[in-house]
Motif scaffolding. Structure first.
Motif, short mmCIF file in Angstrom:
data_model
loop_
_atom_site.label_atom_id
_atom_site.label_comp_id
_atom_site.label_asym_id
_atom_site.label_seq_id
_atom_site.Cartn_x
_atom_site.Cartn_y
_atom_site.Cartn_z
N TYR A 42 0.82 -1.21 0.00
CA TYR A 42 0.00 0.00 0.00
C TYR A 42 0.85 1.27 0.00
O TYR A 42 0.52 2.25 -0.65
N PRO A 175 -9.43 -1.13 -7.68
CA PRO A 175 -8.06 -1.43 -7.26
C PRO A 175 -7.89 -1.32 -5.75
O PRO A 175 -8.36 -0.36 -5.14
N ARG A 176 -7.20 -2.29 -5.15
CA ARG A 176 -7.04 -2.30 -3.69
C ARG A 176 -6.11 -1.19 -3.23
O ARG A 176 -6.24 -0.69 -2.10
N THR A 177 -5.13 -0.82 -4.04
CA THR A 177 -4.17 0.21 -3.67
C THR A 177 -4.30 1.41 -4.61
O THR A 177 -4.59 1.25 -5.81
N LYS A 180 -2.61 2.17 -8.21
CA LYS A 180 -3.15 1.63 -9.46
C LYS A 180 -3.98 2.66 -10.23
O LYS A 180 -4.26 2.47 -11.41
N VAL A 181 -4.41 3.73 -9.54
CA VAL A 181 -5.17 4.78 -10.23
C VAL A 181 -4.40 6.09 -10.28
O VAL A 181 -4.96 7.14 -10.59
N HIS A 317 -14.13 4.31 -3.12
CA HIS A 317 -12.94 3.61 -2.63
C HIS A 317 -12.67 3.98 -1.17
O HIS A 317 -12.32 3.11 -0.35
N HIS A 337 -3.30 -11.93 -1.33
CA HIS A 337 -4.42 -12.17 -2.25
C HIS A 337 -5.21 -13.40 -1.77
O HIS A 337 -4.87 -14.53 -2.09
N TRP A 342 -10.53 -10.50 -1.28
CA TRP A 342 -11.00 -9.89 -2.53
C TRP A 342 -12.52 -9.91 -2.64
O TRP A 342 -13.12 -8.98 -3.19
#
Length: 451
Positions: A42, A175-177, A180-181, A317, A337, A342
């Motif tokens: 993260y 996206p989890r983190t 990624k965006v 988010h 993961h 997820w």
């Protein structure tokens, strides 16, 4: 201004030694701890990326209501207010960031509430963050729907367009983190900047005939504060700051991002609102893009659409991340993961986006409810709570009441900051409720699930 954690040997009541204290940020104590060897990392964001995400999130559809605020109070008080609130938001951001550096374990406003107010404070501030984030998501969905309706000449039912936009925003939130965006943050900032420039060019080429522009406009308290709520809440993004800073490689650089955010937003807000008001006059619409000729409105909305999309995804988010970290903190599901991890994450993103979508189309007064949620929560997250942050750390990390007395200027300013948050909360809620009553009396409230 700051009062940061120091090595025990440095703790001293002498003001000169206090100025020389250095920040000691415990990487292992923060919410995500040491991520070496984990599948999901993260803490990857640079301060530049965080600045872009802050700008993309705050300088979104909030700017579209500012020209109408100038139409109510006039250019001079309007511009002064925008600049003052931008400076005030920078000050409170500093207090918030100092608090985060002093308490690495803080991930969101709920965690901060637990430190200051105990378990009840955690639940109230956590719930408030989730409610406000979902309301903000719904606001962006409505902006996206308005943009799509304008671009398609109302070719589809508004509910369908809102659903299409919500589906797209859901994938942005997934996206989890946040790294990624990160590239979307840059694109979003560029898009909203270009959209604003296009709008200013369009209204400059096609000014409103016979427009009225005034330096000051006498108003009643209700009308004046109604206009003031627009610039007040145009800076309402602090509720995300803890979550963003928690994913930085170096949280100590967070203030650099805050300077970029407030510098850009304040300058852009002033220029955009003044130009739109001067050329559109007192009849300037809200959202301001509706004051443009049709082709220019389509161009502005079309360009801004990407910004609305990212902002909606970021808000969803935020609500999802708060809940996810709250339940899985220090578990393997945070950094690994796993099917459960997820599944829960995707489910949270879907639920928060779905709630925002349903409320935006099913509640006829949803746009007014956004004002109430902003008054109840943004007034504290952006302004009032910062005073509590400083007072708490000055007392507990300093020398108790002696520190508060010795640093009486900051103590006084912190108390005034709390009072300012309380005033905005009460007055903003009053104005929003009165707006709802007037809307029902005048028949402006529509029906749910209509095109």
């Amino acid at each position: 201004m700051s009062l940061l954690k120091t090595h025990p040997k440095e703790l001293d009541t002498d003001s000169e030694q206090e100025k020389q204290k250095s920040v000691v940020y415990d990487e292992n104590a923060d919410v995500f701890g040491n991520e070496e060897g984990h599948d999901i990392h993260y803490k990857t964001l640079s301060w530049q990326v965080v600045a872009l995400l802050m700008i993309a999130e705050i300088v979104s559809n909030g700017m579209l209501s500012l020209p109408s605020a100038l139409a109510v109070v006039g250019i001079v008080p309007g511009v002064i207010l925008i600049i003052f609130l931008g400076s005030f938001a920078l000050f409170t951001a500093k207090l918030l960031i100092d608090f985060k550096l002093n308490h690495p374990e803080v991930h969101n406003m709920g965690d901060a509430g637990f430190i200051i107010f105990g378990p009840i404070g955690r639940e109230i501030l956590s719930a408030g963050t989730i409610v406000f984030a979902i309301a903000a998501t719904g606001s962006e969905l409505l902006s996206g729907q308005q943009a799509l309706s304008t671009l398609s000449d109302n070719g589809l039912c508004a509910m369908v367009l809102c659903l299409i936009f919500a589906c797209a925003a859901f994938f942005v939130a997934l996206p989890r983190t946040l790294d990624k965006v990160s590239w979307l943050g840059l694109a979003s900032v560029v898009l909203i900047l270009i959209a604003g420039i296009v709008a200013m060019i369009g209204i400059g080429i096609h000014p409103t005939p016979g427009r009225t522009v005034q330096a000051t406009v006498p108003q009643t308290f209700y009308e004046a504060f109604l206009a003031i709520t627009n610039p007040v809440f145009a800076y309402a993004g602090h509720f995300m700051f803890f979550i963003l800073i928690s994913e930085m490689r170096r949280p100590q650089d967070a203030m650099k991002a805050a300077y970029c955010l407030q510098g850009f937003s304040t300058l852009f807000y002033v220029v955009f609102s003044v130009v739109l008001y001067v050329y559109a006059g007192s009849e300037v619409a809200s959202p301001a893009f509706f004051s443009l000729p049709e082709k220019w409105a389509k161009a502005a909305f079309g360009i801004a659409l990407g910004n609305f999309l990212l902002a909606a995804g970021l808000y969803s988010h935020t609500a999802s991340k708060l809940i996810f970290v709250r339940f899985f903190r220090h578990s393997k599901h945070i950094h690994t993961h796993t099917v459960l991890g997820w599944s829960i994450w995707i489910g949270l993103c879907f639920i928060t986006m779905a709630i925002a979508f349903v409320f935006s189309i099913a509640v006829p007064i949803f746009s007014y409810l956004i004002g109430i949620t902003a008054a109840l929560f943004a007034s504290w997250y952006t302004y009032g709570l910062a005073g509590f942050f400083w007072l708490h750390d000055a007392y507990h990390l300093g020398d108790g009441m002696n520190t508060l007395k010795r640093r009486w200027v900051m103590t006084t300013i912190s108390l005034l900051t709390i009072l300012a948050g309380a005033f905005v909360c009460v007055a903003g809620t009053y104005v929003s409720i009165k707006l709802i009553v007037q809307a029902y009396q005048s028949g402006l409230v529509g029906k749910p699930f209509t095109c």
